[in-house]
Design a protein around this motif. Structure first.
Motif: not given
Lengths: 419, 419
Positions: A350-357, A367-372
């Motif tokens: 299970l993976a996450t990568s994004g711009i948490a801000g 900001v808030g763009t997130i890939w799962l």
């Protein structure tokens, strides 16, 4: 039957402690069919306590009071109660002997403060406290009952369980009430409500519905009142079945379960293991999974890959992928999921990568763009979220959605096994 | 100046959620010199809300209300407030446009329920909510103020911080009051108090001291009241200097900083990087570090190693070490710290391994046995904790102590650079 809780103590009114006692008592009363009308937190002064008792007994026949009993407190509560009932204080020998024995066992000497604890209002029936020195007290006048207990949570719980609840069951056979809580994830409060609008409009008058949203999850609660407990339970079971028709794809559980608990239980039942590869969630997803006791049965580990070199070396993400698509991309997050699954020999990655801000965005990837992504027995699948700028909220919401990906694959597995 | 909090919602009265909002608001009011008189939790019915408002305004000029605002039908607070003030509801165009834009950004469509959210009591001044759709509301009549906010904690906190508290400061300028908070880690409340007993006994009457303990950290708060704000500030600055003499080795910061923020700032200043290798903390330590915006400057990543094979393959822990000493041992945790430091090419490796509980202990290593290690520029160092059986408490306490190991090495580095 209605009750009011009064919690006594300035520590609550200055925000030093969170009042967890009330929620626990509320739930116990609810299970007895005793409706909690209100909770009042008041100061530990004689005037505030007496005023609170007078006010609450105008509206109810049952008050449960916590706090203000114990050796370090001024013990104002007991005297205030005695004054409220216009009665005196008496020394209670059995309590003195019990505390003396406790101190002998602990190898400590009793203080004067502990001796003072043995004075009780004359009209109190004592409720045994197996967890501490201060007993609870039961008062009764004109058909109205007051239960007073110490504020230390495990002492209060012991007195409630051993003494107060059994007496309440005998004393007040309340109007039947029943609840069901349906736990959902993946759909917002208002869209969920829209899906069951017809259901809600057709609810009989004795059933109410409430939506309790929290970061991507919504609890839907049904409450029924009536005259026959068994009938209420049957009625609500049928209503839950109806709701399942409308919301089945979003329902992850019922009552007090959490999403990580449900997923853990289902992974265990399916003999599956999981690992996470986290960038923007930074370990929070692993923390949710491992907050469940026994998680070591199905959780092997995680790679938290903040730096790109960690994504490459520990997870096998291709340098080309990072160069061409960037760290926050479908391609990268899919390689992260596959990478951690391979590295840790699990069934699911299970993976996450994004711009948490709150900073770090670009025009293409704000900001808030997130890939799962999930990589598991039902194949690989990625999804994109577009969230706001609050770092912690983004992390928590993303983790919830990631767990939902696992739930969806487990649902698919179940469908497949049915065929 | 006194205030009353009213929390609205059956979810509190049936014990489904613990009311954490009140403690947070209480602390904020306390810092403003506003005394909280009582907290009332009431049902989400029109009658209960109106009765609570009438009752509370008999005793106070300021009510803070949370809960009962949101897009679904169980939200009747707004209408109850309008009825209380005998005013109508009006459609608020700017709110509608703001929600519409939010939904456009999220790529979703607004529902009728969200449109209904834009109706507000005519006499409401809106308080911006940057975290959600429902704005807060400020009402004022006959010198009495009512603030109504959604019950979702992060929305309530945003409205309080951005809007309500600044207005309260303007509106109710009370007696000058000043605060200082000294943040400590690594020493318990009573031992800390013993160290500054003399200091405390010699405090002037207009200064009070409070100890706010939380999972291995204790905040020491000084509050001074008087007539001259500037004089109070000077007085407290001097008192903080005095406390530093007694507690310097435990102080990690001041006011609202968090331990992860302080460590992040100091790692950055020293141009150092960090990685974590976590067993029992299960990602919580990485989560704390990455909860700080900009953590990617100094945090490269983590290996969460629940399974022994992950400890060996990803962290290079020797099979012999695990066999001879077990996973929860000084030897293993030192190898984990060195392993993650080497694997992720960082200056510091931080590791945890223990039995978080509530089960899984043995006579030699009972539940709550936890080892921590740091491997950094000042060398390697391990320590053992012996905690209780509460899983989440153990995880949180351990993470706090692990961060303290980093702080101590940073202190040593600073000493060295002074020489």
């Amino acid at each position: 039957m209605e009750a009011i809780i009064i919690t006594v103590g300035d520590e609550i009114l200055i925000g030093q402690v969170v009042d967890t006692n009330s929620a626990w008592i509320a739930e116990q009363l609810n299970l007895q069919g005793i409706r909690l009308r209100e909770i009042h937190s008041v100061s530990d002064t004689r005037e505030a306590i007496i005023a609170a008792l007078n006010r609450a007994f105008q509206h109810t026949d049952l008050i449960l009071m916590t706090g203000g009993l114990g050796p370090t407190k001024d013990d104002i509560t007991k005297k205030a109660i005695a004054d409220y009932y216009e009665t005196g204080m008496v020394f209670h020998d059995p309590t003195f002997e019990r505390i003396q024995k406790l101190f002998e066992r602990w190898g400590r000497t009793m203080t004067e403060a502990h001796r003072m604890q043995c004075y009780m209002p004359e009209n109190a029936k004592l409720l045994a406290n197996r967890m501490g020195t201060a007993p609870g007290m039961w008062f009764e006048r004109d058909g109205k009952v007051l239960i007073s207990m110490p504020g230390v949570p495990y002492e209060m719980k012991a007195i409630m369980t051993d003494e107060a609840l059994p007496r309440l069951r005998e004393r007040f056979a309340g109007q039947p009430i029943a609840h069901r809580t349906i736990l959902t994830v993946g759909e917002g409060e208002s869209r969920l409500a829209a899906r069951i609008q017809t259901f809600e409009e057709q609810l009989p008058e004795n059933i109410s519905i409430a939506y309790l949203p929290n970061l991507g999850q919504v609890r839907v609660r049904l409450t029924a009142t009536g005259h026959d407990q068994a009938e209420l339970e049957r009625l609500l079971d049928a209503k839950v079945e109806e709701i399942r028709h409308y919301l089945s794809e979003f329902i992850f559980g019922y009552e007090k379960e959490t999403l990580p608990e449900v997923i853990g239980r289902r992974l265990n039942a399916n003999d599956l293991t999981i690992a996470t590869a986290e960038s923007c969630t930074g370990g929070y997803l692993a923390h949710l999974i491992t907050s469940v006791a026994g998680a070591s049965e199905y959780f092997k580990g995680s790679v938290i890959a903040y730096a790109n070199e960690v994504k490459m070396h520990q997870l096998g993400v291709q340098a080309d992928t990072l160069r061409q698509y960037g760290a926050v991309s479908e391609a990268t997050v899919l390689e992260m999921a596959a990478g951690v699954r391979a590295a840790m020999h699990t069934d699911i990655g299970l993976a996450t990568s994004g711009i948490a801000g709150p900073d770090g965005g670009t025009p293409e990837k704000p900001v808030g763009t997130i890939w799962l992504a999930i990589d598991g027995p039902q194949g690989a699948h990625a999804m994109k979220l577009q969230l706001g700028k609050d770092r912690l909220k983004n992390i928590e919401y993303t983790a919830s959605q990631a767990l939902n990906l696992v739930r969806q694959q487990l649902d698919q597995l179940q469908e497949v096994s049915k065929i």
